[in-house]
Design a protein around this motif. Sequence first.
Motif, mmCIF file in Angstrom:
data_model
loop_
_atom_site.group_PDB
_atom_site.id
_atom_site.type_symbol
_atom_site.label_atom_id
_atom_site.label_comp_id
_atom_site.label_asym_id
_atom_site.label_seq_id
_atom_site.Cartn_x
_atom_site.Cartn_y
_atom_site.Cartn_z
ATOM 1 N N SER A 118 32.624 39.664 24.960
ATOM 2 C CA SER A 118 32.264 39.258 26.325
ATOM 3 C C SER A 118 33.361 38.445 27.006
ATOM 4 N N TYR A 119 33.635 38.795 28.242
ATOM 5 C CA TYR A 119 34.584 38.069 29.094
ATOM 6 C C TYR A 119 33.882 37.650 30.386
ATOM 7 N N GLN A 120 34.483 36.652 31.041
ATOM 8 C CA GLN A 120 34.204 36.383 32.446
ATOM 9 C C GLN A 120 35.547 36.521 33.146
ATOM 10 N N VAL A 121 35.655 37.441 34.101
ATOM 11 C CA VAL A 121 36.946 37.818 34.681
ATOM 12 C C VAL A 121 36.985 37.476 36.159
ATOM 13 N N SER A 122 38.149 37.003 36.613
ATOM 14 C CA SER A 122 38.356 36.662 38.017
ATOM 15 C C SER A 122 39.736 37.145 38.457
ATOM 16 N N PHE A 123 39.922 37.257 39.761
ATOM 17 C CA PHE A 123 41.268 37.497 40.268
ATOM 18 C C PHE A 123 42.099 36.235 40.039
ATOM 19 N N ALA A 124 43.359 36.412 39.689
ATOM 20 C CA ALA A 124 44.221 35.287 39.330
ATOM 21 C C ALA A 124 44.328 34.262 40.453
ATOM 22 N N ASN A 125 44.282 34.729 41.706
ATOM 23 C CA ASN A 125 44.452 33.788 42.823
ATOM 24 C C ASN A 125 43.230 32.914 43.065
ATOM 25 N N GLY A 136 30.825 25.690 41.796
ATOM 26 C CA GLY A 136 30.841 26.009 43.212
ATOM 27 C C GLY A 136 31.170 27.460 43.521
ATOM 28 N N LYS A 137 31.302 28.292 42.503
ATOM 29 C CA LYS A 137 31.700 29.686 42.692
ATOM 30 C C LYS A 137 30.493 30.627 42.619
ATOM 31 N N LYS A 138 30.703 31.828 43.137
ATOM 32 C CA LYS A 138 29.719 32.892 42.992
ATOM 33 C C LYS A 138 30.004 33.600 41.672
ATOM 34 N N VAL A 165 26.553 26.439 40.134
ATOM 35 C CA VAL A 165 27.158 27.718 40.519
ATOM 36 C C VAL A 165 26.112 28.530 41.263
ATOM 37 N N THR A 166 26.591 29.539 41.972
ATOM 38 C CA THR A 166 25.685 30.501 42.596
ATOM 39 C C THR A 166 25.665 31.744 41.723
ATOM 40 N N LEU A 167 24.541 31.961 41.052
ATOM 41 C CA LEU A 167 24.426 33.107 40.166
ATOM 42 C C LEU A 167 24.094 34.356 40.972
ATOM 43 N N GLY A 180 35.223 41.606 46.370
ATOM 44 C CA GLY A 180 35.285 40.203 46.750
ATOM 45 C C GLY A 180 33.930 39.582 46.991
ATOM 46 N N ASP A 181 32.860 40.249 46.583
ATOM 47 C CA ASP A 181 31.516 39.712 46.776
ATOM 48 C C ASP A 181 31.215 38.552 45.841
ATOM 49 N N ILE A 182 31.883 38.521 44.691
ATOM 50 C CA ILE A 182 31.708 37.437 43.725
ATOM 51 C C ILE A 182 33.082 36.934 43.299
#
Length: 373
Positions: A118-125, A136-138, A165-167, A180-182
């Motif tokens: 399992s990962y949690q992945v985000s854009f680097a920026n 504070g993130k979605k 957080v906003t789940l 970009g929705d989350i």
Amino acid sequence: MRRLALPLAALLLISACGTADDPGGTSTKDGVTTVKLQLQWFYQAQFAGYIAAVEKGFYTEQGLKVELLEGGVDIVPQTVLAQGRADYAVAWVPKALASREQGAQITDVGQFFARSGSYQVSFANKGINSPGDLKGKKVGNWGFGNEFELFAGMTKAGLDPGKDVTLVQQQFDMQALLRGDIDAAQAMSYNEYAQLLEATNPATGKLYTPADFTVIDWNKVGTAMLQDAVWASTERLKDKSYQDTTVKFLAGTIKGWAFCRDNAEACRDLVVAKGSKLGASHQLWQMNETSKLIWPSTKGIGLVDEADWQRTVDLSMSTKNQDGKTVLTKKPDGTAYTNEYVQKALDQAKSAGVDVQGAGFTPKQVTLNAGGA
């Protein structure tokens, strides 16, 4: 793979599928025992070891005819097993333990994935490099019990999943992150993460690269929980014939996973031929990443490591979800897992020359094509 819920009412109807003539519940004809294995998702390389054991005749060598039951969104493997509609099932440990606490009489007899995928992945920026950065993130997650490690990671970082957080209920793909929705998305190392790297970056016109993303790996955070295991009927394990079948099934499975470790391309082809809707490069990636979760196996593939088991149980009892509830309310009893049958299967496999530790395993460098083709 994706569902946790197990209605108590359904559990009250659970029965072993044996008969007076065949208390183990399996059917034997001409010396061949028929066995049903419930998978936890659709055919893909996550289950390549079982597919290979069928297609290469490793179960046949054990006197078994194994039928693989494909999973899906509305299929809960441990429920299928507990209700007697399968002889064995593949399920994540915390989900199965939650079902057990509700009454499912099931036992982990083979812990084939030793590490979490399992990962949690985000854009680097986005600057999300650790669980604490999720504040504070979605935050996307699939739910249905797949979010336990995420919640454990946030709890360890001092965040309240219900407040900080906003789940967001995430679909079983990465489109919400790409749109970009989350801000962060749940992904399996062997599946959804690859989907990101198979997508085209509109800014460059080329495929995304790992540098475009940051990855939170729960193995590194320390909140990883045990995942794919083979579960058997606790009640039926009292019967000698079912015990013997369990050893044979595990021995064939061990040989299947060892074959896929050493023949990744061949197993990719077996999975594609089985009817997987995912492409060849995606399946090779998945085969490679799945092998990383199994190999090397210092003590032997399939054995439950006590420390890993205890961590999974402790996290299941202490991590709260957004409603303040924990996965488990008490420790599972001593029949929740056993290494008895997999140890016998390992001894048999070793005597037949199967490498059950894979100390020399080296992951491949896999090139993903657009769309996973």
